[in-house]
Design an enzyme around this catalytic site. Structure first.
Site, mmCIF file in Angstrom:
data_model
loop_
_atom_site.group_PDB
_atom_site.id
_atom_site.type_symbol
_atom_site.label_atom_id
_atom_site.label_comp_id
_atom_site.label_asym_id
_atom_site.label_seq_id
_atom_site.Cartn_x
_atom_site.Cartn_y
_atom_site.Cartn_z
ATOM 1 N N LYS A 114 -9.125 30.450 11.082
ATOM 2 C CA LYS A 114 -8.184 30.791 12.642
ATOM 3 C C LYS A 114 -6.829 31.786 12.154
ATOM 4 O O LYS A 114 -6.818 32.405 13.119
ATOM 5 C CB LYS A 114 -7.471 29.647 12.110
ATOM 6 C CG LYS A 114 -7.973 28.211 12.688
ATOM 7 C CD LYS A 114 -7.116 26.912 12.875
ATOM 8 C CE LYS A 114 -8.397 25.687 13.053
ATOM 9 N NZ LYS A 114 -6.763 24.230 13.625
ATOM 10 N N LYS A 196 -18.947 24.905 16.226
ATOM 11 C CA LYS A 196 -19.001 23.059 16.367
ATOM 12 C C LYS A 196 -17.756 23.623 17.399
ATOM 13 O O LYS A 196 -17.200 24.221 18.041
ATOM 14 C CB LYS A 196 -17.589 22.924 14.845
ATOM 15 C CG LYS A 196 -16.445 23.197 14.918
ATOM 16 C CD LYS A 196 -15.578 21.830 14.359
ATOM 17 C CE LYS A 196 -13.706 22.188 14.650
ATOM 18 N NZ LYS A 196 -12.736 21.171 14.526
ATOM 19 N N LYS A 199 -11.582 22.228 20.129
ATOM 20 C CA LYS A 199 -10.171 22.832 21.018
ATOM 21 C C LYS A 199 -10.006 23.763 21.420
ATOM 22 O O LYS A 199 -9.124 23.699 22.569
ATOM 23 C CB LYS A 199 -8.821 21.392 20.245
ATOM 24 C CG LYS A 199 -9.232 19.786 20.255
ATOM 25 C CD LYS A 199 -7.476 19.461 20.513
ATOM 26 C CE LYS A 199 -8.195 17.796 20.242
ATOM 27 N NZ LYS A 199 -7.327 17.597 18.606
HETATM 28 P P1 ATP Z 1 -10.111 22.877 16.663
HETATM 29 O O1 ATP Z 1 -11.178 23.009 16.071
HETATM 30 O O2 ATP Z 1 -9.143 24.088 17.727
HETATM 31 O O3 ATP Z 1 -9.031 22.758 15.117
HETATM 32 P P2 ATP Z 1 -10.188 20.320 16.528
HETATM 33 O O4 ATP Z 1 -11.377 20.216 18.004
HETATM 34 O O5 ATP Z 1 -10.947 20.274 15.042
HETATM 35 O O6 ATP Z 1 -9.475 21.323 16.703
HETATM 36 P P3 ATP Z 1 -8.573 18.514 15.880
HETATM 37 O O7 ATP Z 1 -7.392 17.451 16.101
HETATM 38 O O8 ATP Z 1 -8.193 18.821 15.184
HETATM 39 O O9 ATP Z 1 -9.266 19.086 16.986
HETATM 40 O O10 ATP Z 1 -9.129 17.018 15.304
HETATM 41 C C1 ATP Z 1 -8.860 15.590 15.061
HETATM 42 C C2 ATP Z 1 -10.217 15.116 14.451
HETATM 43 O O11 ATP Z 1 -11.959 15.257 14.778
HETATM 44 C C3 ATP Z 1 -10.632 14.838 13.551
HETATM 45 O O12 ATP Z 1 -11.488 13.891 12.713
HETATM 46 C C4 ATP Z 1 -12.379 16.472 13.159
HETATM 47 O O13 ATP Z 1 -12.622 16.350 11.908
HETATM 48 C C5 ATP Z 1 -12.793 15.822 14.432
HETATM 49 N N1 ATP Z 1 -13.230 17.035 14.541
HETATM 50 C C6 ATP Z 1 -13.577 17.761 15.274
HETATM 51 N N2 ATP Z 1 -14.241 18.688 16.307
HETATM 52 C C7 ATP Z 1 -15.323 17.910 15.541
HETATM 53 C C8 ATP Z 1 -16.924 17.941 16.657
HETATM 54 N N3 ATP Z 1 -17.281 19.324 16.846
HETATM 55 N N4 ATP Z 1 -17.190 17.133 16.033
HETATM 56 C C9 ATP Z 1 -17.086 16.308 15.084
HETATM 57 N N5 ATP Z 1 -15.488 15.529 14.537
HETATM 58 C C10 ATP Z 1 -15.579 16.771 14.752
#
Ligand code: ATP
Ligand code: LTN
Length: 341
Positions: A114, A196, A199
């Protein structure tokens, strides 16, 4: 305190919640609600580690509350609350900062990723995992159900707990375990199956399926999903097949079918077009009732706020006394309790 094991997890109210968040985290929170004592937190303080538009953050925080309830978090079984409503979280972060070596934070891969994408890196971004450790440790959570990407942060929370315990009293904190789902732990981007689904990229067309996307948009996103130039529909670790593997993994996580049954469903597919359509259809069917409940909840913001306030009260009843014990263990003078308290 009940004898049931405690579960704690969090999700950031930034950007739109997507299929990776749902399959990697939220679906599993919902499924295990009856077994344990659950705390689910909308981690708005974590969202501030990257620049945010204030109006948008406020909207997204309520919207995520409605989405989690719509997805099946039941306030009678689980405590759902907003992190900043329980002041113990920010305070615990400070106390834990003072037992956490800087090098532990500089090693975190999410920080490295990040911060590489930012011109100016905020101190909060580096400190993010300590805030997260505080979230978990304040509740003496045994289990932390998260997607694969958060495993390293939960391991850091374990290290911080052990360090605190060795300094200030063995067994002060429960040392938490990450709980990573067997299926759906890492949903990949539809536009690029080597990263992955995230968000942070959810605004890019065709990257993510957001839980609030219209059915036609979901179908379009899947139809555009990157695959390979072959025709073989198989589960595979081959980087070449990452796109197909991701589509099959999504289908498997949603239907709960074993791999052989998943492949049998696509045995007569005429190429990847049928695979994409089949996966899109199960996603659309799964999301339809969630969207409907979400719309209802968003029509009554007062009711939503009051549900979240009840959650904050329940969370504070656990977190505030634990914070006081942390302060005491570290040598701070506690203020006299208010009259009658
Ligand atoms: P960013 O990638 O912008 O940091 P994020 O999509 O990871 O955001 P978070 O709110 O940080 O969103 O994550 C919430 C939950 O979703 C966490 O438990 C994280 O491990 C899970 N998660 C996030 N992305 C994935 C993914 N691509 N596949 C499976 N689990 C995910
Ligand atoms: N960093 C997590 C969100 C999070 C969290 C937590 C998860 C904040 N505090 C405590 C589990 C337990 C993420 O998903 N990015």
């Amino acid at each position: 305190m009940s004898d049931r094991k405690r579960v704690f997890s969090g999700i950031q109210p930034t950007g739109n919640i997507h299929l990776g968040n749902y399959l990697g985290a939220v679906k599993n929170w919902v499924a295990a609600q009856d077994e344990k004592e659950n705390y689910f937190c909308i981690v708005d303080l974590h969202s501030l580690t990257l620049p945010q538009d204030p109006q948008e953050l406020r909207f997204q925080t309520r919207s995520l509350g409605a989405m989690l309830l719509a997805a099946g978090i039941d306030p009678r079984k689980s405590t759902l609350f907003i992190q900043s409503h329980v002041t113990a979280h920010a305070e615990a972060c400070w106390l834990l900062n003072c037992v956490t070596p800087l090098g532990w934070l500089q090693r975190m891969t999410q920080f490295k990723d990040k911060s590489a994408r930012q011109e100016s890196v905020l101190t909060g971004l580096l400190d993010y995992p300590v805030l997260m450790a505080g979230d978990i440790l304040l509740y003496d959570a045994h289990e932390v159900p998260v997607g694969d990407d958060q495993k390293q942060h939960v391991e850091l929370a374990r290290d911080i707990a052990q360090r605190f315990n060795s300094l200030f009293g063995e067994e002060f904190f429960v040392v938490p375990e990450p709980k990573i789902p067997a299926v759906g732990a890492r949903v990949m981007g539809l536009d690029d199956p080597t990263v992955k689904m995230s968000k942070s990229y959810a605004h890019i067309r065709g990257h993510a399926v957001r839980l609030l996307d219209e059915p036609a948009e979901i179908m379009r996103s899947f139809k555009r999903a990157v695959t390979d130039s072959g025709r073989e529909i198989i589960f595979s670790d081959d980087p070449e097949k990452a796109g197909v593997n991701n589509l099959l993994g999504i289908y498997k996580a949603i239907t709960g079918k074993p791999e052989a049954a998943v492949l049998a469903d696509f045995a007569h597919a005429r190429g990847y077009g049928d695979l994409k359509k089949g996966v899109a259809e199960v996603v659309i069917d799964m999301l339809a009732p969630i969207r409907q409940r979400y719309d209802q909840l968003m029509q009554d913001p007062a009711e939503l706020d009051s549900l979240l306030a009840v959650g904050a009260g329940q969370a504070a009843a656990v977190a505030m006394p634990k914070l006081a014990r942390m302060k005491e263990a570290m040598g701070l003078v506690l203020p006299p309790s208010p009259a009658g308290g």
